[in-house]
Scaffold this motif. Structure first.
Motif, PDB file in Angstrom:
ATOM      1  N   THR A 125       0.833  -1.193   0.000  1.00  0.00           N
ATOM      2  CA  THR A 125       0.000   0.000   0.000  1.00  0.00           C
ATOM      3  C   THR A 125       0.875   1.253   0.000  1.00  0.00           C
ATOM      4  O   THR A 125       2.044   1.211   0.389  1.00  0.00           O
ATOM      5  CB  THR A 125      -0.927   0.024   1.218  1.00  0.00           C
ATOM      6  N   THR A 126       0.293   2.357  -0.433  1.00  0.00           N
ATOM      7  CA  THR A 126       1.015   3.624  -0.498  1.00  0.00           C
ATOM      8  C   THR A 126       0.389   4.628   0.470  1.00  0.00           C
ATOM      9  O   THR A 126      -0.723   4.434   0.959  1.00  0.00           O
ATOM     10  CB  THR A 126       0.995   4.199  -1.925  1.00  0.00           C
ATOM     11  N   GLU A 131      -0.066   7.132  -6.513  1.00  0.00           N
ATOM     12  CA  GLU A 131       1.343   6.749  -6.540  1.00  0.00           C
ATOM     13  C   GLU A 131       1.513   5.376  -7.179  1.00  0.00           C
ATOM     14  O   GLU A 131       2.482   5.140  -7.899  1.00  0.00           O
ATOM     15  CB  GLU A 131       1.915   6.718  -5.123  1.00  0.00           C
ATOM     16  N   MET A 132       0.579   4.460  -6.885  1.00  0.00           N
ATOM     17  CA  MET A 132       0.613   3.136  -7.500  1.00  0.00           C
ATOM     18  C   MET A 132      -0.808   2.639  -7.710  1.00  0.00           C
ATOM     19  O   MET A 132      -1.646   2.735  -6.817  1.00  0.00           O
ATOM     20  CB  MET A 132       1.383   2.133  -6.637  1.00  0.00           C
ATOM     21  N   TRP A 133      -1.063   2.124  -8.903  1.00  0.00           N
ATOM     22  CA  TRP A 133      -2.319   1.443  -9.193  1.00  0.00           C
ATOM     23  C   TRP A 133      -2.022  -0.029  -9.445  1.00  0.00           C
ATOM     24  O   TRP A 133      -0.955  -0.390  -9.950  1.00  0.00           O
ATOM     25  CB  TRP A 133      -2.995   2.021 -10.439  1.00  0.00           C
ATOM     26  N   GLY A 134      -2.977  -0.860  -9.093  1.00  0.00           N
ATOM     27  CA  GLY A 134      -2.892  -2.278  -9.428  1.00  0.00           C
ATOM     28  C   GLY A 134      -3.920  -2.609 -10.487  1.00  0.00           C
ATOM     29  O   GLY A 134      -5.025  -2.040 -10.509  1.00  0.00           O
ATOM     30  N   THR A 135      -3.591  -3.514 -11.368  1.00  0.00           N
ATOM     31  CA  THR A 135      -4.515  -3.884 -12.436  1.00  0.00           C
ATOM     32  C   THR A 135      -4.502  -5.386 -12.649  1.00  0.00           C
ATOM     33  O   THR A 135      -3.482  -6.055 -12.426  1.00  0.00           O
ATOM     34  CB  THR A 135      -4.171  -3.155 -13.757  1.00  0.00           C
ATOM     35  N   ASP A 136      -5.648  -5.908 -13.046  1.00  0.00           N
ATOM     36  CA  ASP A 136      -5.776  -7.343 -13.293  1.00  0.00           C
ATOM     37  C   ASP A 136      -7.069  -7.573 -14.063  1.00  0.00           C
ATOM     38  O   ASP A 136      -7.923  -6.685 -14.162  1.00  0.00           O
ATOM     39  CB  ASP A 136      -5.785  -8.130 -11.982  1.00  0.00           C
ATOM     40  N   VAL A 154      -7.034  -0.291  -9.663  1.00  0.00           N
ATOM     41  CA  VAL A 154      -7.382   0.059  -8.291  1.00  0.00           C
ATOM     42  C   VAL A 154      -6.201   0.771  -7.640  1.00  0.00           C
ATOM     43  O   VAL A 154      -5.052   0.322  -7.764  1.00  0.00           O
ATOM     44  CB  VAL A 154      -7.753  -1.199  -7.474  1.00  0.00           C
ATOM     45  N   ASP A 155      -6.481   1.874  -6.940  1.00  0.00           N
ATOM     46  CA  ASP A 155      -5.436   2.637  -6.273  1.00  0.00           C
ATOM     47  C   ASP A 155      -4.954   1.899  -5.027  1.00  0.00           C
ATOM     48  O   ASP A 155      -5.752   1.390  -4.244  1.00  0.00           O
ATOM     49  CB  ASP A 155      -5.970   4.016  -5.878  1.00  0.00           C
ATOM     50  N   HIS A 156      -3.641   1.865  -4.823  1.00  0.00           N
ATOM     51  CA  HIS A 156      -3.056   1.145  -3.694  1.00  0.00           C
ATOM     52  C   HIS A 156      -3.129   1.915  -2.389  1.00  0.00           C
ATOM     53  O   HIS A 156      -2.802   1.358  -1.341  1.00  0.00           O
ATOM     54  CB  HIS A 156      -1.589   0.801  -3.993  1.00  0.00           C
ATOM     55  N   CYS A 157      -3.561   3.164  -2.414  1.00  0.00           N
ATOM     56  CA  CYS A 157      -3.664   3.945  -1.181  1.00  0.00           C
ATOM     57  C   CYS A 157      -5.049   3.806  -0.557  1.00  0.00           C
ATOM     58  O   CYS A 157      -5.181   3.313   0.559  1.00  0.00           O
ATOM     59  CB  CYS A 157      -3.357   5.412  -1.454  1.00  0.00           C
ATOM     60  N   ASN A 235       0.292  -8.525  -5.862  1.00  0.00           N
ATOM     61  CA  ASN A 235      -0.702  -7.735  -6.600  1.00  0.00           C
ATOM     62  C   ASN A 235      -2.036  -7.817  -5.867  1.00  0.00           C
ATOM     63  O   ASN A 235      -3.103  -7.872  -6.470  1.00  0.00           O
ATOM     64  CB  ASN A 235      -0.843  -8.248  -8.036  1.00  0.00           C
ATOM     65  N   GLY A 236      -1.958  -7.825  -4.513  1.00  0.00           N
ATOM     66  CA  GLY A 236      -3.117  -8.128  -3.690  1.00  0.00           C
ATOM     67  C   GLY A 236      -4.230  -7.104  -3.742  1.00  0.00           C
ATOM     68  O   GLY A 236      -5.389  -7.447  -3.512  1.00  0.00           O
ATOM     69  N   VAL A 237      -3.931  -5.839  -4.031  1.00  0.00           N
ATOM     70  CA  VAL A 237      -4.983  -4.821  -4.054  1.00  0.00           C
ATOM     71  C   VAL A 237      -5.958  -5.087  -5.189  1.00  0.00           C
ATOM     72  O   VAL A 237      -7.178  -5.100  -5.000  1.00  0.00           O
ATOM     73  CB  VAL A 237      -4.361  -3.418  -4.163  1.00  0.00           C
ATOM     74  N   ALA A 238      -5.429  -5.314  -6.395  1.00  0.00           N
ATOM     75  CA  ALA A 238      -6.298  -5.609  -7.539  1.00  0.00           C
ATOM     76  C   ALA A 238      -6.959  -6.972  -7.381  1.00  0.00           C
ATOM     77  O   ALA A 238      -8.141  -7.151  -7.727  1.00  0.00           O
ATOM     78  CB  ALA A 238      -5.490  -5.553  -8.838  1.00  0.00           C
ATOM     79  N   GLU A 239      -6.207  -7.946  -6.862  1.00  0.00           N
ATOM     80  CA  GLU A 239      -6.773  -9.286  -6.665  1.00  0.00           C
ATOM     81  C   GLU A 239      -7.928  -9.243  -5.671  1.00  0.00           C
ATOM     82  O   GLU A 239      -8.962  -9.899  -5.871  1.00  0.00           O
ATOM     83  CB  GLU A 239      -5.680 -10.239  -6.160  1.00  0.00           C
ATOM     84  N   ARG A 240      -7.781  -8.473  -4.589  1.00  0.00           N
ATOM     85  CA  ARG A 240      -8.841  -8.395  -3.587  1.00  0.00           C
ATOM     86  C   ARG A 240     -10.072  -7.677  -4.140  1.00  0.00           C
ATOM     87  O   ARG A 240     -11.209  -8.048  -3.824  1.00  0.00           O
ATOM     88  CB  ARG A 240      -8.326  -7.673  -2.336  1.00  0.00           C
TER      89      ARG A 240
END
Length: 299
Positions: A125-126, A131-136, A154-157, A235-240
């Motif tokens: 997380t940020t 600052e960081m996005w996750g994609t899947d 999805v934003d990591h923050c 890549n848990g943020v997008a996976e979740r």
């Protein structure tokens, strides 16, 4: 025996001496007498301390009403407890909500951990948005169009879903669409270097390792950040987010075609950003957390 008169001494020896000689605990005899006596009222275990302001019956009704009113399914006790405090101003202990939901079988089913423990123990997380996005991407079955794809970013923050796109063919161009949506919404442009300073977390799927995909995000100024091989938790943020989307909007439904899937994905994205409360945000929704941050920056 303790009440019998001794022939030699002419008096009873008493319960204490008899139990001492026979090495028999007196407490057992007292307990048997207490159970046999009709004058003894059995003790009922009660809650220690002061009585709560809200009775368990009323709290259980509030919990059931909250679960019935929620647009989501399979939620745990933490979200129920948070909504009771934030939405209904019912301030009770979280453990008490957990106890009532467990006793009345209102808890959501959960998965048991299997296999070897995760090797990744880092932080993904940020501290600030964008600052960081996750994609899947995930595949969904339809009646007329067969398997279709949903790609998300999805934003990591704050967990904000910055873009979502459904397509029949899950190629590199479809995978770029939610990134493009996010850039337009957050940065106001999809021109060269419009995403400078942003990192993109993704797995090693063929869409994300293709030359066209990497060239396009490089054109936008986005830094690629690939997840560790065989460690999807990186890549848990997008996976979740995808898991929540499937549980809340996909599973249990029969989709006729791609358009129905697209409509369901967009509706879920809007509802998720507005209403889904995340524990890491203090049980705020992604939209509430982002608006609060913007207000602090503007102050």
């Amino acid at each position: 025996m303790s009440r019998e008169i001794s022939v030699s001494a002419g008096k009873p020896f008493g319960l204490q001496r008899v139990c001492q000689v026979l090495e028999f605990p007196r407490s057992t005899i007292y307990a048997i007498r207490a159970r046999a006596s009709t004058k003894v009222t059995p003790m009922v275990p009660r809650r220690r301390g002061p009585k709560p302001k809200m009775h368990d019956t009323d709290l259980l009704k509030a919990i059931r009403d909250d679960l019935a009113a929620s647009p989501f399914s399979g939620e745990g006790h933490r979200k129920v407890w948070a909504r009771l405090r934030i939405v209904h101003d019912i301030r009770v202990s979280r453990t008490r909500v957990l106890r009532l939901m467990r006793e009345h079988r209102l808890l959501s089913p959960h998965r048991q951990a299997r296999g070897e423990p995760s090797l990744h123990d880092g932080r993904i997380t940020t501290d600030r948005p964008n600052e960081m996005w996750g994609t899947d991407g995930v595949r969904i079955a339809t009646v007329d169009d067969g398997m279709v794809w949903i790609f998300s970013a999805v934003d990591h923050c704050d967990g904000m879903c910055t873009g979502i796109h459904a397509a029949k063919i899950g190629d590199r161009f479809a995978a770029l669409e939610p990134i493009s949506q996010g850039l337009l919404d957050a940065f106001g442009s999809v021109l060269a270097d419009s995403g400078r300073g942003l990192s993109l977390r993704m797995d090693h799927g063929s869409q994300y390792t293709s030359d066209d995909f990497r060239d396009q995000i490089r054109f936008w100024g986005i830094t690629p950040s690939y997840a560790f091989v065989a460690e999807p938790q990186t890549n848990g943020v997008a996976e979740r987010f995808n898991r929540t989307m499937k549980e809340q909007a996909i599973h249990g439904r029969i989709f006729k075609n791609l358009e129905e899937v697209r409509a369901a994905a967009i509706a879920f994205r809007n509802q998720y950003n507005r209403d889904w409360r995340l524990e890491k945000l203090g049980f705020k929704s992604p939209l509430e957390a982002r608006q609060e941050r913007l207000m602090k920056l503007a102050a």
